[in-house]
Design a protein around this motif. Structure first.
Motif, short mmCIF file in Angstrom:
data_model
loop_
_atom_site.label_atom_id
_atom_site.label_comp_id
_atom_site.label_asym_id
_atom_site.label_seq_id
_atom_site.Cartn_x
_atom_site.Cartn_y
_atom_site.Cartn_z
N UNK A 15 46.81 47.25 36.33
CA UNK A 15 46.60 45.42 35.90
C UNK A 15 46.26 44.58 37.27
N UNK A 16 46.37 45.11 38.14
CA UNK A 16 46.70 44.64 39.95
C UNK A 16 46.04 45.05 40.59
N UNK A 17 45.42 44.96 41.52
CA UNK A 17 44.91 46.48 42.99
C UNK A 17 44.86 45.20 43.91
N UNK A 18 45.10 45.34 44.62
CA UNK A 18 45.42 44.83 46.55
C UNK A 18 46.29 45.08 46.98
N UNK A 19 46.98 44.00 47.75
CA UNK A 19 48.13 43.80 48.54
C UNK A 19 48.18 44.91 49.20
N UNK A 20 49.89 45.16 49.43
CA UNK A 20 50.61 47.14 49.46
C UNK A 20 50.18 47.89 48.29
N UNK A 21 49.47 47.43 47.38
CA UNK A 21 49.38 48.38 46.49
C UNK A 21 47.66 48.93 46.89
N UNK A 68 49.20 42.39 44.11
CA UNK A 68 48.29 42.46 43.85
C UNK A 68 47.44 40.96 42.58
N UNK A 69 48.45 40.47 42.65
CA UNK A 69 47.95 39.57 42.06
C UNK A 69 46.95 38.26 42.97
N UNK A 70 45.83 38.47 41.88
CA UNK A 70 44.59 37.01 42.16
C UNK A 70 45.55 36.15 42.34
N UNK A 71 44.51 34.86 43.39
CA UNK A 71 45.16 34.13 43.12
C UNK A 71 45.25 32.50 42.14
N UNK A 72 43.32 33.52 41.12
CA UNK A 72 43.83 33.16 40.00
C UNK A 72 45.25 33.04 39.27
N UNK A 73 46.11 33.54 38.77
CA UNK A 73 46.88 35.07 37.93
C UNK A 73 47.89 33.47 38.97
N UNK A 74 48.05 32.92 40.47
CA UNK A 74 49.29 32.75 40.98
C UNK A 74 48.85 31.01 40.24
N UNK A 75 47.81 30.84 40.38
CA UNK A 75 47.82 29.01 40.63
C UNK A 75 46.85 28.55 39.55
N UNK A 76 45.90 29.31 38.40
CA UNK A 76 45.85 28.68 37.54
C UNK A 76 44.15 28.28 38.98
#
Length: 538
Positions: A15-21, A68-76
């Motif tokens: 579902x999410x990619x990036x960061x430590x993942x 792995x959350x995107x900036x859009x998912x976090x902040x809209x």
């Protein structure tokens, strides 16, 4: 060939990619992010001394990005779109339920405090139980008065009564203050409208009626166990009455009495003024209306007493029946609404009960009753009521922000997939959810000191674990009780309540650890034991 390729199922993308993942994929990466996030939260609060609201918000963002959350998912997004910000939905989702209840409950407690309801309740109970049972009277005072007011406010208002009882008997002040503190702590941990249980009820989506009912069922045996320990330690550890506090209060009262007499003599007739007792000192305040009593800081334990035409106090303390009526009305209304949804079929009558029993409506009714019965009917002006209500809301801002940030943390854990990974892992451990909830809350409480932070953080971790298990509202309420019990475990030097108790009652740090810290531990363990036992049958 092309048809075979088309029929071959493609592997599902995470579902999410990036960061430590990117470095540690799957469940291991998510659990690593969760563990590092909790450690970072504790370091920021304990070592860096960062304000809990800022710490929770910062850790929520760091955990989300690492998972792995995107900036859009976090902040809209800046532009309007269908994307929903996790931060906004997490904070708004919890505060939409909690803020109104805490605000109404705080104003209700302030009116009860400033009007002298606490003193009336304590004096009546002391007269009823007599000198030998004064510790029990102190415990009941804390238990009853602790329902509508915050823990520290209850200490500020009721401490002079403890001083007087201990001074009159010549016994250890622990014999009187510890039962009082146990009552205040139990209501603060287990019963709405206090922030912890209200916040947890919002996160778990549990009706407050069930939280109240289970809070009473779990809390009463817990406070009885704490009272038993209070009686034991009070007889074995002598702590004298802090004379500096008593003498300061007596001197201030004498000074104010002299000033009032001089002022009446100067004007050559009746005057209209007020004196305000804050903590243990008494200072004159400006009158806000004829024959009124208005505190200038209800959140800091202020009690206003208005003067009448002759210069003597114009109002008597409210009756005990009035205090019970105001405190009991919202509790009964909320409980009636909860059980009407179970016992009654849908009807107009049930709708009426559910309307008046909704926490927003029930607390509004109780607040309006307090305005009239403790204020207007006893000579307060509308300006005085506004002053007391507004002043009481000043310390609430920090609580609401911490609760809201806890909601953000929970939303990030859920939205990033960390919550599901935690649920799978904890299910493999084999511990019952209620035991796990208490243990997590205990660890967070001991590590960082704040009960509210422990509750909202634990709830954010535990809520995903119960989703899909089809647990009843009653069982979920018991899990909330376990979390609340864990949040008061072993209050020590990183807890502000520890220092309030130590300094206000003149107890050394060592003796505070022997008395207050152990008292809180007894209250926590007993409350959890009752909740865990009930969860087997409910």
């Amino acid at each position: 060939m092309s048809s075979l390729l088309a029929a071959t199922p493609t592997p599902e993308a995470p579902p999410h990619t990036g960061g430590l993942l990117l470095l540690m994929d799957g469940t291991a990466g998510l659990l690593t992010v969760a563990a590092l996030g909790i450690v970072l939260l504790l370091v920021l609060i304990i070592k860096v001394r960062l304000q809990p609201f800022v710490a929770l918000l910062a850790v929520s963002i760091a955990v989300g990005l690492s998972a792995g959350l995107s900036v859009t998912e976090l902040f809209g997004t800046v532009q309007r779109s269908t994307s929903v910000s996790m931060i906004e939905s997490g904070m708004g989702g919890i505060l939409g339920h909690v803020a109104i209840i805490i605000g109404l409950g705080t104003m209700l407690g302030a009116i009860l405090e400033v009007s002298g309801g606490a003193e009336a309740l304590s004096a009546r109970l002391l007269n009823l139980f007599g000198e030998k049972r004064a510790p029990l009277a102190m415990g009941l005072t804390g238990l009853i008065f602790g329902i509508p007011v915050f823990f520290d406010v209850g200490i500020f208002v009721l401490a002079p009564i403890v001083y007087a009882a201990a001074k009159r008997s010549g016994k250890s002040i622990l014999l009187y203050c510890m039962p009082l503190l146990a009552g205040l702590s139990m209501t603060h941990a287990f019963l709405p409208p206090h922030p912890g249980p209200v916040a947890a009820a919002g996160l778990f989506k549990v009706d407050l009626g069930w939280v109240i009912l289970m809070g009473i069922i779990v809390g009463i045996p817990a406070v009885l166990a704490a009272w038993a320990y209070a009686a034991w330690i009070g007889k074995r550890l002598f702590v004298p009455v802090p004379q500096d506090m008593v003498e300061a209060a007596d001197e201030a009262k004498a000074a104010v009495a002299a000033e009032r007499a001089a002022r009446r003599a100067a004007v050559g007739g009746p005057t209209d003024g007020a004196t305000t007792t804050t903590g243990n000192s008494t200072v004159p305040t400006q009158s806000t209306g004829a024959g009124t009593g208005a505190g200038t800081g209800a959140g800091s334990g202020s009690v206003a007493v208005a003067e009448g035409p002759s210069g003597s106090p114009a109002e008597q303390p409210p009756s005990l029946s009035t205090v019970f009526l105001i405190i009991g009305t919202p509790l009964l209304l909320i409980l009636a609404a909860t059980f009407s949804s179970i016992a009654l079929d849908p009807s107009t009558f049930r709708s009426v009960i559910e309307f008046f029993g909704h926490p927003f409506v029930a607390l509004t009714i109780a607040l309006l009753m307090a305005y009239y019965l403790l204020g207007i009917r006893r000579g307060w002006s509308r300006k005085s009521l506004e002053t007391v209500s507004t002043a009481s809301l000043k310390p609430v801002g920090n609580i609401l922000l911490v609760v809201g940030a806890g909601g953000v943390f929970g939303a990030v854990l859920k939205g990033s997939g960390i919550a599901d990974a935690l649920a799978d892992t904890f299910n493999d451990v084999g511990l019952p959810i209620i035991v796990l909830a208490w243990l997590i809350s205990v660890v967070l409480r001991v590590a960082q000191g704040s009960a509210t932070v422990a509750i909202v953080t634990t709830a954010g971790i535990v809520v995903p674990l119960v989703e899909g298990q089809d647990l009843s509202q009653a069982h979920l309420a018991l899990i909330i009780m376990a979390i609340s019990a864990g949040s008061i475990f072993a209050s020590h030097v990183n807890d502000g309540g520890f220092w309030i108790v130590a300094k206000y009652f003149g107890i050394s740090e060592r003796d505070t650890l022997k008395s207050w810290t152990v008292l809180e531990t007894v209250l926590s363990v007993a409350g959890f034991a009752v909740a865990a036992l009930l969860s087997i049958f409910i």
